[in-house]
Design a protein around this motif. Structure first.
Motif, short mmCIF file in Angstrom:
data_model
loop_
_atom_site.label_atom_id
_atom_site.label_comp_id
_atom_site.label_asym_id
_atom_site.label_seq_id
_atom_site.Cartn_x
_atom_site.Cartn_y
_atom_site.Cartn_z
N PHE A 256 -14.72 1.84 0.68
CA PHE A 256 -14.64 1.58 -0.76
C PHE A 256 -15.04 0.11 -0.92
O PHE A 256 -14.32 -0.78 -0.51
CB PHE A 256 -13.23 1.82 -1.29
CG PHE A 256 -13.11 1.73 -2.79
CD1 PHE A 256 -13.23 0.51 -3.44
CD2 PHE A 256 -12.87 2.86 -3.55
CE1 PHE A 256 -13.12 0.41 -4.82
CE2 PHE A 256 -12.76 2.78 -4.94
CZ PHE A 256 -12.87 1.55 -5.57
N VAL B 168 -11.65 -1.05 2.84
CA VAL B 168 -11.76 -1.46 1.44
C VAL B 168 -12.14 -2.94 1.42
O VAL B 168 -11.46 -3.77 2.04
CB VAL B 168 -10.43 -1.24 0.68
CG1 VAL B 168 -10.55 -1.67 -0.77
CG2 VAL B 168 -10.01 0.23 0.77
N ILE C 65 -7.97 -5.73 -4.57
CA ILE C 65 -8.68 -5.16 -3.42
C ILE C 65 -7.91 -5.41 -2.13
O ILE C 65 -7.71 -4.50 -1.31
CB ILE C 65 -10.10 -5.77 -3.32
CG1 ILE C 65 -10.98 -5.28 -4.47
CG2 ILE C 65 -10.74 -5.46 -1.97
CD1 ILE C 65 -11.41 -3.84 -4.38
N ALA D 227 -9.92 6.33 -4.77
CA ALA D 227 -9.70 6.16 -3.33
C ALA D 227 -9.28 7.46 -2.64
O ALA D 227 -9.65 7.69 -1.48
CB ALA D 227 -8.67 5.06 -3.08
N LEU E 240 -9.37 2.34 -7.89
CA LEU E 240 -8.70 2.52 -6.60
C LEU E 240 -7.62 3.60 -6.70
O LEU E 240 -7.47 4.42 -5.79
CB LEU E 240 -8.09 1.20 -6.14
CG LEU E 240 -9.10 0.20 -5.59
CD1 LEU E 240 -8.56 -1.21 -5.64
CD2 LEU E 240 -9.48 0.57 -4.16
N ASN F 201 -11.32 -4.55 7.08
CA ASN F 201 -10.60 -4.02 5.93
C ASN F 201 -9.87 -5.13 5.18
O ASN F 201 -9.22 -5.99 5.78
CB ASN F 201 -9.57 -2.98 6.39
CG ASN F 201 -8.81 -2.37 5.23
OD1 ASN F 201 -9.40 -1.86 4.28
ND2 ASN F 201 -7.48 -2.41 5.30
N HIS G 247 -10.27 4.03 7.06
CA HIS G 247 -10.74 3.62 5.73
C HIS G 247 -10.82 2.11 5.62
O HIS G 247 -9.95 1.38 6.09
CB HIS G 247 -9.81 4.20 4.66
CG HIS G 247 -9.96 5.67 4.49
ND1 HIS G 247 -9.17 6.42 3.63
CD2 HIS G 247 -10.81 6.56 5.09
CE1 HIS G 247 -9.53 7.69 3.69
NE2 HIS G 247 -10.51 7.79 4.57
N ALA H 51 -6.18 -2.45 0.02
CA ALA H 51 -6.73 -2.22 1.36
C ALA H 51 -5.62 -2.02 2.38
O ALA H 51 -5.73 -1.17 3.28
CB ALA H 51 -7.61 -3.40 1.77
#
Length: 231
Positions: A126, A174, A158, A115, A111, A218, A172, A162
């Motif tokens: 991701f 995650v 994560i 990322a 990440l 997300n 985005h 995120a």
């Protein structure tokens, strides 16, 4: 089980980390069959998630690239021959540290360094493979302590990343994903206890889930059918 929309894959730029593994290879194949442009990384290409310098160098080699999907398929249940513990009495510090280095810290490094390669000002995902056994809320059996704990740590990584990543770019997404019990080398000694799916089936299902993700998803943890998994 739904299939990934090949029309949605056409023209996509994807990075598959752990492409040499069973699920990673199947995801890369499905993406290519759908018309996506795929870059693959693995230990075979010099990526070692337990070595921060290795992760940084691999990311730097792709510094000019921007991806619509970064898919992390790395992970291990058995490391250096150490089988999952059946009891707390079997805990060994070195074995537990090895799980955290690969299944948790390694994902944090991905990440950090990869990322920034997500396509800017456009939807980009991701997705990192976790495991249902990493769920604290779903743990009713015990055992497999190091693996469970490392995957639970990955889930927190994560979730936390995120929030930060979406603040920089609201497009985005995650997520952590549970692929099911997939017929791979990782599960071959345990698959007879659980219903299994093939790696190509898992790949199609996971890509279908990814295709349906929106900004509100997300930081979530979902299984291969798209259903939320308890943290």
């Amino acid at each position: 089980m739904g299939r990934a929309d090949h029309g949605a894959l056409a023209g996509m730029k994807a990075l598959v980390i752990g492409e040499s593994g069973g699920i990673g290879a199947a995801v890369a194949d499905a993406l290519r069959q759908g018309g996506a442009q795929v870059t693959g990384l693995s230990r075979r290409t010099g990526l070692d998630l337990t070595d921060q310098g290795s992760v940084a160098r691999c990311a730097e080699s792709l510094a000019e690239e921007r991806f619509d999907l970064i898919f992390n398929a790395t992970g291990a249940l058995v490391i250096e021959g150490n089988q999952p513990e059946k009891t707390i009495r079997e805990i060994e510090a070195d074995a537990m540290n090895a799980h955290f280095a690969l299944n948790a810290t390694g994902v944090a490094l991905l990440l950090r360094y990869f990322a920034p390669l997500m396509r800017k000002d456009a939807r980009a995902v991701f997705a990192s493979l976790s495991a249902r056994v990493g769920s604290i809320g779903d743990n009713g059996l015990g055992g497999w302590i190091s693996y469970r704990a490392a995957k639970a740590a990955q889930n927190q990584i994560i979730r936390t990343a995120a929030i930060e990543i979406a603040r920089r770019d609201r497009n985005h997404i995650v997520v952590a994903l549970h692929p099911g019990t997939v017929e791979t080398r990782l599960t071959q000694d345990y698959a007879d206890r659980y219903p299994t799916i093939s790696a190509p089936q898992a790949a199609q299902a996971l890509l279908s889930v990814i295709d349906g993700l929106t900004a509100k998803d997300n930081g979530s943890f979902r299984d291969w059918k798209g259903k939320p998994v308890p943290w």
